[in-house]
Design a protein around this motif. Structure first.
Motif, PDB file in Angstrom:
ATOM      1  N   PHE A  36       5.443  -4.916   6.918  1.00  0.00           N
ATOM      2  CA  PHE A  36       6.447  -4.198   7.711  1.00  0.00           C
ATOM      3  C   PHE A  36       7.854  -4.193   7.100  1.00  0.00           C
ATOM      4  CE2 PHE A  36       3.304  -5.990  10.749  1.00  0.00           C
ATOM      5  CZ  PHE A  36       2.733  -4.788  11.153  1.00  0.00           C
ATOM      6  N   GLY A  37       8.087  -5.000   6.088  1.00  0.00           N
ATOM      7  CA  GLY A  37       9.388  -5.001   5.446  1.00  0.00           C
ATOM      8  C   GLY A  37      10.478  -5.643   6.293  1.00  0.00           C
ATOM      9  N   THR A  38      11.721  -5.451   5.851  1.00  0.00           N
ATOM     10  CA  THR A  38      12.868  -6.063   6.534  1.00  0.00           C
ATOM     11  C   THR A  38      13.030  -5.520   7.950  1.00  0.00           C
ATOM     12  OG1 THR A  38      13.997  -6.303   4.400  1.00  0.00           O
ATOM     13  CG2 THR A  38      15.345  -6.500   6.389  1.00  0.00           C
ATOM     14  N   ILE A  39      12.809  -4.230   8.116  1.00  0.00           N
ATOM     15  CA  ILE A  39      12.961  -3.634   9.455  1.00  0.00           C
ATOM     16  C   ILE A  39      11.962  -4.245  10.428  1.00  0.00           C
ATOM     17  CG2 ILE A  39      11.378  -1.694   9.097  1.00  0.00           C
ATOM     18  CD1 ILE A  39      14.764  -1.564  10.937  1.00  0.00           C
ATOM     19  N   GLY A  40      10.797  -4.629   9.918  1.00  0.00           N
ATOM     20  CA  GLY A  40       9.790  -5.253  10.762  1.00  0.00           C
ATOM     21  C   GLY A  40      10.262  -6.597  11.290  1.00  0.00           C
ATOM     22  N   LYS A  41      10.980  -7.323  10.457  1.00  0.00           N
ATOM     23  CA  LYS A  41      11.498  -8.623  10.888  1.00  0.00           C
ATOM     24  C   LYS A  41      12.545  -8.449  11.985  1.00  0.00           C
ATOM     25  CE  LYS A  41      13.038 -13.032   8.990  1.00  0.00           C
ATOM     26  NZ  LYS A  41      13.403 -13.779   7.765  1.00  0.00           N
ATOM     27  N   ILE A  42      13.360  -7.416  11.847  1.00  0.00           N
ATOM     28  CA  ILE A  42      14.363  -7.126  12.877  1.00  0.00           C
ATOM     29  C   ILE A  42      13.687  -6.789  14.202  1.00  0.00           C
ATOM     30  CG2 ILE A  42      16.171  -5.500  13.569  1.00  0.00           C
ATOM     31  CD1 ILE A  42      16.880  -5.250  10.576  1.00  0.00           C
ATOM     32  N   ARG A  43      12.619  -5.993  14.113  1.00  0.00           N
ATOM     33  CA  ARG A  43      11.908  -5.612  15.332  1.00  0.00           C
ATOM     34  C   ARG A  43      11.173  -6.794  15.945  1.00  0.00           C
ATOM     35  NH1 ARG A  43       9.593   0.249  13.200  1.00  0.00           N
ATOM     36  NH2 ARG A  43      11.511   1.437  13.639  1.00  0.00           N
ATOM     37  N   LEU A  74       3.056  -4.155  26.298  1.00  0.00           N
ATOM     38  CA  LEU A  74       3.534  -4.385  24.931  1.00  0.00           C
ATOM     39  C   LEU A  74       2.382  -4.376  23.936  1.00  0.00           C
ATOM     40  CD1 LEU A  74       5.923  -5.123  23.078  1.00  0.00           C
ATOM     41  CD2 LEU A  74       5.447  -7.533  23.590  1.00  0.00           C
ATOM     42  N   LYS A  75       1.253  -4.920  24.326  1.00  0.00           N
ATOM     43  CA  LYS A  75       0.096  -4.962  23.441  1.00  0.00           C
ATOM     44  C   LYS A  75      -0.320  -3.552  23.022  1.00  0.00           C
ATOM     45  CE  LYS A  75      -4.732  -6.461  23.316  1.00  0.00           C
ATOM     46  NZ  LYS A  75      -5.830  -7.109  24.073  1.00  0.00           N
ATOM     47  N   VAL A  76      -0.345  -2.629  23.983  1.00  0.00           N
ATOM     48  CA  VAL A  76      -0.709  -1.238  23.692  1.00  0.00           C
ATOM     49  C   VAL A  76       0.358  -0.587  22.814  1.00  0.00           C
ATOM     50  CG1 VAL A  76      -1.167   1.032  24.687  1.00  0.00           C
ATOM     51  CG2 VAL A  76      -2.070  -1.028  25.803  1.00  0.00           C
ATOM     52  N   LEU A  77       1.613  -0.823  23.155  1.00  0.00           N
ATOM     53  CA  LEU A  77       2.717  -0.235  22.383  1.00  0.00           C
ATOM     54  C   LEU A  77       2.676  -0.692  20.925  1.00  0.00           C
ATOM     55  CD1 LEU A  77       5.459   1.316  22.271  1.00  0.00           C
ATOM     56  CD2 LEU A  77       6.549  -0.870  22.805  1.00  0.00           C
ATOM     57  N   LEU A  78       2.535  -1.988  20.697  1.00  0.00           N
ATOM     58  CA  LEU A  78       2.573  -2.521  19.335  1.00  0.00           C
ATOM     59  C   LEU A  78       1.385  -2.060  18.505  1.00  0.00           C
ATOM     60  CD1 LEU A  78       3.814  -6.180  19.957  1.00  0.00           C
ATOM     61  CD2 LEU A  78       5.134  -4.206  19.167  1.00  0.00           C
ATOM     62  N   ALA A  79       0.263  -1.816  19.162  1.00  0.00           N
ATOM     63  CA  ALA A  79      -0.908  -1.337  18.428  1.00  0.00           C
ATOM     64  C   ALA A  79      -0.605  -0.036  17.704  1.00  0.00           C
ATOM     65  CB  ALA A  79      -2.087  -1.160  19.375  1.00  0.00           C
ATOM     66  N   GLY A  80       0.265   0.789  18.300  1.00  0.00           N
ATOM     67  CA  GLY A  80       0.656   2.044  17.671  1.00  0.00           C
ATOM     68  C   GLY A  80       1.494   1.845  16.419  1.00  0.00           C
ATOM     69  N   TYR A  81       2.062   0.654  16.259  1.00  0.00           N
ATOM     70  CA  TYR A  81       2.861   0.318  15.078  1.00  0.00           C
ATOM     71  C   TYR A  81       2.090  -0.610  14.129  1.00  0.00           C
ATOM     72  CZ  TYR A  81       6.845   2.266  17.594  1.00  0.00           C
ATOM     73  OH  TYR A  81       7.706   3.111  18.272  1.00  0.00           O
ATOM     74  N   ARG A  82       0.770  -0.674  14.320  1.00  0.00           N
ATOM     75  CA  ARG A  82      -0.122  -1.486  13.484  1.00  0.00           C
ATOM     76  C   ARG A  82       0.135  -2.986  13.628  1.00  0.00           C
ATOM     77  NH1 ARG A  82       1.115  -0.890   8.598  1.00  0.00           N
ATOM     78  NH2 ARG A  82       3.018   0.326   8.875  1.00  0.00           N
ATOM     79  N   VAL A  83       0.674  -3.375  14.785  1.00  0.00           N
ATOM     80  CA  VAL A  83       0.832  -4.797  15.099  1.00  0.00           C
ATOM     81  C   VAL A  83      -0.360  -5.181  15.970  1.00  0.00           C
ATOM     82  CG1 VAL A  83       2.252  -6.550  16.211  1.00  0.00           C
ATOM     83  CG2 VAL A  83       3.338  -4.631  15.007  1.00  0.00           C
TER      84      VAL A  83
END
Length: 362
Positions: A36-43, A74-83
């Motif tokens: 996810f890179g640096t932006i992923g850490k911020i999120r 949140l679980k459903v939401l994050l799945a859309g971001y490959r989390v």
């Protein structure tokens, strides 16, 4: 009091803890930076702070369902971001570890108890059905309207609404059976990653503009002398539901004063006094704003010129926990705009004690 103390303390510490938890997770899962890179850490930090805030608010008002519903969402939401669900579970387990090791508070067991319930949610499948069904009144029309919006066809969408009204549909029907479920569905589509934030904003703005353009069709109701002030708490940006509620009151002959969001508590109390309001409607969408609703209600109660005013609340958290309105100190709750009018009328006719007020859903 112990629940409240634990919740309030965690609300204060959420930002600092989120920073520590994020560092812990990236040390434990170094692949996250590659994924996810640096932006992923911020999120991750933002999501951790949100989770801590939801946990704190849920404990504060003694409502574990608020936290478990959030984790499910949140679980459903994050799945859309490959989390993955495993990533989320790890985050919550690290929150638990941080609370156990670094959070010295005599009542932290309440936080850990609610947190365990949220962790359990990550281990079960989640699904969210569509809010629009052809079996519903105007279900087909709602589907067509939604499709027009998703295709950026504002003109066609508004022409469809006008055609329905010309064919006999009431404004209230359009609000209840088209605008409201479509807004819910737009939120679901965004949560599942099927539409972007930009699309969500476009669709919402379009519906808000249509509501304004329809005023000429109904702003002719006789005034009954009853007054409503309506406001969102804090920095709430989900105003469209409260806007529709206010319009329904206008259609019933109430004199309304719509404040919307980002209005200081002092200004809200001043508006209630100036407009000699009979009822105040307070909207909360984000669970972590519940303490703001409680603070506002306390301020209304403590002001000598507004202490007598009846206070109604509504929004997502209150729909999850139908008894939550009592916890924040309101006089009543309604799950929707139509029910809100009935509750407000009842509060004025039967100004009974808080514990004896029934809602339209009871």
């Amino acid at each position: 009091m112990s629940h409240r103390e634990a919740g309030e303390r965690l609300l204060q510490d959420a930002g600092i803890l989120a920073e520590k938890i994020t560092e812990m997770q990236y040390r434990l899962q170094p692949d996250l930076m590659e994924r996810f890179g640096t932006i992923g850490k911020i999120r991750t930090k933002q999501d951790s702070q949100y989770s801590l805030s939801y946990l704190a608010e849920s404990v504060l008002v003694k409502s574990p369902s608020l936290f478990t519903h959030y984790i499910s969402w949140l679980k459903v939401l994050l799945a859309g971001y490959r989390v993955s669900a495993e990533d989320l579970e790890t985050n919550l387990l690290l929150i638990k570890e941080a609370l156990e090791k670094e959070y010295e508070h005599p009542h932290r067991e309440f936080l850990l108890e609610y947190l365990e319930m949220g962790i359990d949610v990550t281990r079960h499948a989640q699904s969210q059905a569509s809010f629009i069904h052809t079996s519903m009144p105007y279900g087909l029309e709602a589907q067509v309207y939604l499709q027009h919006l998703l295709e950026n066809k504002r003109t066609e969408a508004f022409e469809m609404i006008q055609a329905e009204l010309d064919d006999g549909a009431s404004i209230r029907d359009v609000y209840r059976y088209i605008f409201q479920p479509v807004q819910y569905e737009i939120g679901r589509l965004w949560q599942q990653g099927q539409i972007s934030v930009g699309q969500e904003h476009f669709c919402t703005a379009a519906t808000q503009s249509f509501i304004s353009r329809l005023y000429s069709r109904w702003l002719i109701q006789p005034n009954q002398g009853k007054r409503l002030v309506a406001a969102c708490v804090g920095s709430e940006q989900h105003e469209i539901g409260l806007r529709m509620l206010t319009d329904i009151f206008e259609m019933e002959g109430w004199d309304t004063y719509y404040l919307g969001a980002n209005v200081p508590n002092g200004s809200i109390v001043e508006a209630i006094e100036r407009h000699e309001s009979d009822v105040v409607a307070i909207s909360v969408t984000m669970t972590y704003h519940l303490h703001l609703a409680k603070d506002l209600i306390e301020r209304i109660r403590n002001h000598p010129e507004t202490a007598h005013v009846k206070v109604m609340v509504g929004g997502y958290p209150f729909n999850i926990d139908p008894e939550l309105w009592r916890t924040v100190g309101a006089d009543g709750f309604a799950p929707g705009a139509e029910e809100a009018v009935a509750v407000a009328e009842r509060l004025l006719i039967h100004p009974v004690s808080l514990d004896n007020v029934s809602t339209a859903s009871e």
